[in-house]
Design a protein around this motif. Sequence first.
Motif, mmCIF file in Angstrom:
data_model
loop_
_atom_site.group_PDB
_atom_site.id
_atom_site.type_symbol
_atom_site.label_atom_id
_atom_site.label_comp_id
_atom_site.label_asym_id
_atom_site.label_seq_id
_atom_site.Cartn_x
_atom_site.Cartn_y
_atom_site.Cartn_z
ATOM 1 N N PHE A 231 0.829 -1.197 0.000
ATOM 2 C CA PHE A 231 0.000 0.000 0.000
ATOM 3 C C PHE A 231 0.869 1.254 0.000
ATOM 4 O O PHE A 231 1.852 1.358 0.738
ATOM 5 C CB PHE A 231 -0.922 0.015 1.217
ATOM 6 C CG PHE A 231 -1.959 -1.080 1.192
ATOM 7 C CD1 PHE A 231 -3.059 -0.986 0.359
ATOM 8 C CD2 PHE A 231 -1.820 -2.209 1.981
ATOM 9 C CE1 PHE A 231 -4.010 -1.985 0.317
ATOM 10 C CE2 PHE A 231 -2.767 -3.222 1.957
ATOM 11 C CZ PHE A 231 -3.864 -3.104 1.118
ATOM 12 N N ASN A 232 0.484 2.220 -0.841
ATOM 13 C CA ASN A 232 1.179 3.495 -0.963
ATOM 14 C C ASN A 232 2.700 3.315 -1.085
ATOM 15 O O ASN A 232 3.471 3.753 -0.227
ATOM 16 C CB ASN A 232 0.834 4.401 0.222
ATOM 17 C CG ASN A 232 -0.630 4.795 0.220
ATOM 18 O OD1 ASN A 232 -1.208 5.068 -0.827
ATOM 19 N ND2 ASN A 232 -1.242 4.823 1.399
ATOM 20 N N PRO A 233 3.157 2.654 -2.156
ATOM 21 C CA PRO A 233 4.594 2.468 -2.360
ATOM 22 C C PRO A 233 5.287 3.811 -2.574
ATOM 23 O O PRO A 233 4.635 4.818 -2.868
ATOM 24 C CB PRO A 233 4.649 1.610 -3.632
ATOM 25 C CG PRO A 233 3.382 1.934 -4.358
ATOM 26 C CD PRO A 233 2.356 2.137 -3.282
ATOM 27 N N VAL A 234 6.599 3.816 -2.423
ATOM 28 C CA VAL A 234 7.376 5.043 -2.591
ATOM 29 C C VAL A 234 7.705 5.233 -4.071
ATOM 30 O O VAL A 234 8.259 4.341 -4.716
ATOM 31 C CB VAL A 234 8.680 4.983 -1.770
ATOM 32 C CG1 VAL A 234 9.522 6.234 -2.011
ATOM 33 C CG2 VAL A 234 8.359 4.828 -0.295
ATOM 34 N N ILE A 235 7.343 6.395 -4.606
ATOM 35 C CA ILE A 235 7.580 6.699 -6.002
ATOM 36 C C ILE A 235 8.402 7.979 -6.081
ATOM 37 O O ILE A 235 7.974 9.029 -5.601
ATOM 38 C CB ILE A 235 6.247 6.895 -6.764
ATOM 39 C CG1 ILE A 235 5.311 5.703 -6.534
ATOM 40 C CG2 ILE A 235 6.500 7.089 -8.252
ATOM 41 C CD1 ILE A 235 3.891 5.929 -7.025
ATOM 42 N N ASN A 236 9.605 7.898 -6.662
ATOM 43 C CA ASN A 236 10.437 9.088 -6.815
ATOM 44 C C ASN A 236 11.108 9.089 -8.185
ATOM 45 O O ASN A 236 10.762 8.282 -9.055
ATOM 46 C CB ASN A 236 11.466 9.195 -5.676
ATOM 47 C CG ASN A 236 12.410 8.003 -5.631
ATOM 48 O OD1 ASN A 236 12.703 7.382 -6.666
ATOM 49 N ND2 ASN A 236 12.914 7.689 -4.450
ATOM 50 N N GLU A 237 12.077 9.973 -8.369
ATOM 51 C CA GLU A 237 12.713 10.097 -9.680
ATOM 52 C C GLU A 237 13.510 8.860 -10.086
ATOM 53 O O GLU A 237 13.853 8.671 -11.258
ATOM 54 C CB GLU A 237 13.621 11.334 -9.716
ATOM 55 C CG GLU A 237 14.845 11.255 -8.825
ATOM 56 C CD GLU A 237 14.561 11.599 -7.366
ATOM 57 O OE1 GLU A 237 15.521 11.659 -6.577
ATOM 58 O OE2 GLU A 237 13.383 11.815 -7.028
#
Length: 342
Positions: A231-237
């Motif tokens: 749930f709500n994984p970390v998404i970045n550049e």
Amino acid sequence: MSVHLPLPVPTRSHEIAPPSALSEKNQTSYDCVLEHFTAVDYTLPNVDQEKAALTVDEKFWLSYECLLRFLRATNWNADTTIKRLEDTLKWRREFGIYDKITPECVEPEATTGKAFLFGYDTRGRPAIYVSPSKVGAEESLRTMQLMVWMAERAFDLMGPGVETLALLVDYADSTKNPSFGLCRTTLDIIQTHYPERLGLALVAHLPWLLNAFIALLMPFMDPYTRQKLVFNPVINENGLFRTTADAEAWDADSISRVFEPDQLIQEGWNGSQQFTYSHCVYWEALVKLCEERRSSMFVVWHRMGGKVGIKEWDVKVAVRDETVDVHVDVDGALTENDQLQS
């Protein structure tokens, strides 16, 4: 520039090892199941005798890896595996996997882009994107048919050694869920008829108001399915990660990244692919991509004997490594170099 087409099957499958040898005990269980389905006089039990023999599609489906997936799901109990496989074979007929659920059947449900295939994770698993805001609140048979059809197409796009798919669900701009009955039915289908096919389920932007709904579904999930949920994984550049710790610890040599940016869509997932769902462009391309790949696999499978127990690995490696001249005649019979493969 906007992208409207699905991405091709990755060619990095050389990084995945072929199936390993079974232990003596597990090999015995596998041999028992294989012998059952390859008996000369085998027919599906409790089915009209005129239709009880396995079809070509069903023999293709009963691959080496398929038998192993069901064996692992039953803790290598051969008798239970045979029962589950036969139940699933009947379900696939009743649900219409091979004849009713066609692109034409599910296309009206797909026009809004509520579900589509795009990209692959770092393990080569095809990704199915789902937008709950575009799924109606009422339970719909056609919605279920679309989801099953998408899963089957994901299987078409799996490279050698890939047996599972990734599910990406984005709750952005959504404060509602599909009906509880629809979710419960979907879970039942996945757990009963598609064991060990869900590799990962990523749920992004989940509002706290919907936590109670998810909690209601949890008791209906088996432990294997629950451990696949993030749930709500970390998404970045740098891409997509399961946890903050994984994202912070990531470097070029790390294996903690789940998706690379160029395999993620930009909207909702911060990827570098500026994908926009344009049904009139995307749908035809996806259907063509999957039909051509499946036809190529059928040709190779026929060449390898066209029987139960052929390894998906061998078929997919052959498709990857050679150019197959595939034709499909008006009756749907596969030919290679214009010769019918039997």
